[in-house]
Enzyme design. Structure first.
Site, mmCIF file in Angstrom:
data_model
loop_
_atom_site.group_PDB
_atom_site.id
_atom_site.type_symbol
_atom_site.label_atom_id
_atom_site.label_comp_id
_atom_site.label_asym_id
_atom_site.label_seq_id
_atom_site.Cartn_x
_atom_site.Cartn_y
_atom_site.Cartn_z
ATOM 1 N N GLU A 179 2.714 -1.298 2.404
ATOM 2 C CA GLU A 179 1.826 -1.402 3.568
ATOM 3 C C GLU A 179 2.222 -2.612 4.404
ATOM 4 O O GLU A 179 2.235 -3.743 3.918
ATOM 5 C CB GLU A 179 0.378 -1.523 3.107
ATOM 6 N N CYS A 215 -6.211 0.208 7.526
ATOM 7 C CA CYS A 215 -5.814 0.774 6.238
ATOM 8 C C CYS A 215 -5.549 2.273 6.346
ATOM 9 O O CYS A 215 -4.763 2.826 5.575
ATOM 10 C CB CYS A 215 -6.892 0.505 5.192
ATOM 11 N N GLU A 232 -12.218 -0.222 -1.586
ATOM 12 C CA GLU A 232 -11.538 0.492 -0.497
ATOM 13 C C GLU A 232 -10.311 -0.339 -0.165
ATOM 14 O O GLU A 232 -10.425 -1.423 0.399
ATOM 15 C CB GLU A 232 -12.491 0.645 0.693
ATOM 16 N N LYS A 253 -19.631 -11.663 1.810
ATOM 17 C CA LYS A 253 -18.625 -12.679 2.117
ATOM 18 C C LYS A 253 -17.667 -12.134 3.174
ATOM 19 O O LYS A 253 -16.763 -11.361 2.869
ATOM 20 C CB LYS A 253 -17.817 -13.080 0.880
#
Length: 484
Positions: A387, A287, A253, A179
């Site tokens: 983040e 990331c 992850e 996806k």
């Protein structure tokens, strides 16, 4: 650039009419012009794809194929992918605004590198071995594919993230329902075309673009044996909970808030260009970005000035211009998120060195944010703990080496990091003391033969290297009859 328009979904290796009528329109984040469109998959499409994947897996057409034959098919795929590398890099620039200098250097070669490294690892894998048991019998130990994999990937590194899951899953003999993100579905469809050309059997691969609700249906589907996800920590927690409830295998992850530790003996002429990549690659939408810069008090002003000068000089603009170093962010939503964090930093009392909230007057109506640096930042501030996922860096002072290690480890995350020093052994020793999955000395490099992944809230499991391939195995032991 060519507008990619798809009216069918890739389900089980065939282009099929979608069950719904909704369409995902992809527009350039630079000038908002059309880039392409794909059908939006529905839960019914997921059901069909999982059914095809399960049938293919149970038939053994791929799962029980000799490993050498699977590897040969992946080598054909590697050749096709290599030939289309620049085209796919450009498509990702069009979809999500990554500067072409970055896309051509990373988004094109990286999926090729991951697939090549996985093929090499698969060739050296012992799929069945005999191991002496304490009973005196030789135990047969087998590596078998985990089953049907649901692979969910983000928009910021779409084909690289997909390949980090597809390559080991396919090498192991799994079937995969992928996806892609609704922001970047086009490159996955182009890749799907290559899998047909490479001779991957029907049923083994599906590509279903869609949003979070579609992802939830895929994760919770009883026909999925393992979920492999790259994305936010918040979404990762939800996926892990679902997989725990159903005892599905899962690898995650997730996010990061990594530290770059500048030691007192660092050469700033190396640090600033290194952080231009390690902290600001892909316009900061990474990331692994090292967004917390830790500087010794003895050199604090010098470090802030050097990084501020570098960031103020970054070329911001058209992502297809080779001179551009920072492009637009992927969407208006992401632009608003990053700007809200810049306001948080101002409200928290951090010193704005460069950048800020002023809009650009000389850019198209794209989703730009000024590269922004904050100084006089404490590690307890939100801009140092959460983040941001944009071109926003903070510089945090430390007292001594022990204090730098403490601050670097004082984070919910543990994905990446770096140290900058003239003493290589000192740098490696620092790396041993940081609770993070990957770390670099005087640079940051992701090596495709090495395990990649995070500690703490940065995820579960690893991708790449033998460790990444093992995520797609079930291990079986068979004990022979006792000797007379």
């Amino acid at each position: 650039m060519h507008v990619h328009v798809y009216d069918k979904l890739f389900i089980g290796g065939q282009w099929c009419a979608p069950s719904g009528t909704d369409v995902i329109e992809v527009r350039s984040p630079y000038d908002l012009k059309p880039v392409g469109s794909v059908p939006q998959a529905t839960n019914a499409d997921v059901d069909a794809a999982v059914s095809a994947a399960r049938s293919a897996f149970d038939s053994g057409v791929w799962s029980q194929m000799p490993a050498a034959d699977r590897i040969a098919a992946l080598e054909r795929l590697l050749g096709l992918l290599t030939a289309r590398s620049d085209e796919l890099a450009d498509l990702q620039t069009a979809e999500m605004g990554a500067p072409t200098s970055f896309s051509r250097a990373v988004y094109g070669p990286a999926p090729v590198g991951v697939l090549a490294a996985t093929i090499a690892t698969a060739k050296s894998t012992e799929w069945e071995e005999r191991r002496p048991g304490i009973s005196g019998l030789d135990i047969v130990v087998r590596r078998e594919p985990v089953g049907v994999v649901g692979a969910i990937v983000p928009w910021n590194s779409p084909l690289f993230s997909l390949m980090g899951k597809l390559a080991p899953a396919l090498a192991a003999g799994c079937s995969v329902v992928a996806k892609p993100s609704p922001e970047t579905p086009l490159d996955a469809n182009v890749f799907a075309e290559l899998t047909v050309e490479a001779g991957i059997p029907e049923g083994v691969i599906s590509v279903l673009p869609g949003g979070r609700d579609l992802g939830r249906h895929l994760v919770g589907h009883p026909g999925i044996d393992k979920v492999a996800f790259t994305g936010s920590t918040a979404a990762g927690r939800e996926i892990a909970a679902t997989c725990g409830q159903h005892l599905k295998r899962v690898s995650l992850e997730l996010g990061g808030k990594s530290a770059a530790i500048i030691l007192d003996d660092a050469d700033l002429d190396l640090v600033t260009p290194g952080l231009k990549f390690g902290s600001l690659a892909n316009s900061g939408q990474a990331c692994i970005a090292q967004t917390r810069i830790l500087a010794p008090r003895s050199r604090y002003d010098e470090v802030v000035d050097a990084i501020g000068t570098m960031m103020a000089g970054l070329v911001v603009g058209d992502p297809f211009d080779p001179a551009t170093e920072v492009g637009p962010l992927v969407s208006q939503r992401q632009q608003e998120r990053v700007k809200s964090y810049i306001q948080v930093g101002i409200d928290e009392g951090a010193r704005l060195v460069t950048g800020g909230l002023d809009p650009y007057s000389d850019k198209p109506a794209g989703w730009f944010v000024r590269p922004t640096l904050f100084a006089d930042v404490d590690n307890s501030m939100r801009i140092a703990r959460e983040e941001i996922f944009g071109p926003v860096l903070v510089v945090i002072p430390y007292e001594d080496e022990a204090d730098a290690v403490r601050i670097a480890n004082d984070s919910d995350y543990g994905l990446a990091g770096s140290v900058w020093t003239s003493d290589a052994e000192r740098g490696i020793d620092i790396g041993r003391r940081i609770r993070t999955g990957t770390f670099g000395v005087n640079h940051y490099l992701m090596d495709f033969n090495a395990p990649f992944g995070g500690m703490k809230a940065s995820g579960l499991g690893r991708e790449m290297g033998p460790e990444g391939l093992s995520e797609y195995f079930e291990y079986k032991s068979i004990t022979p009859p006792p000797t007379a």
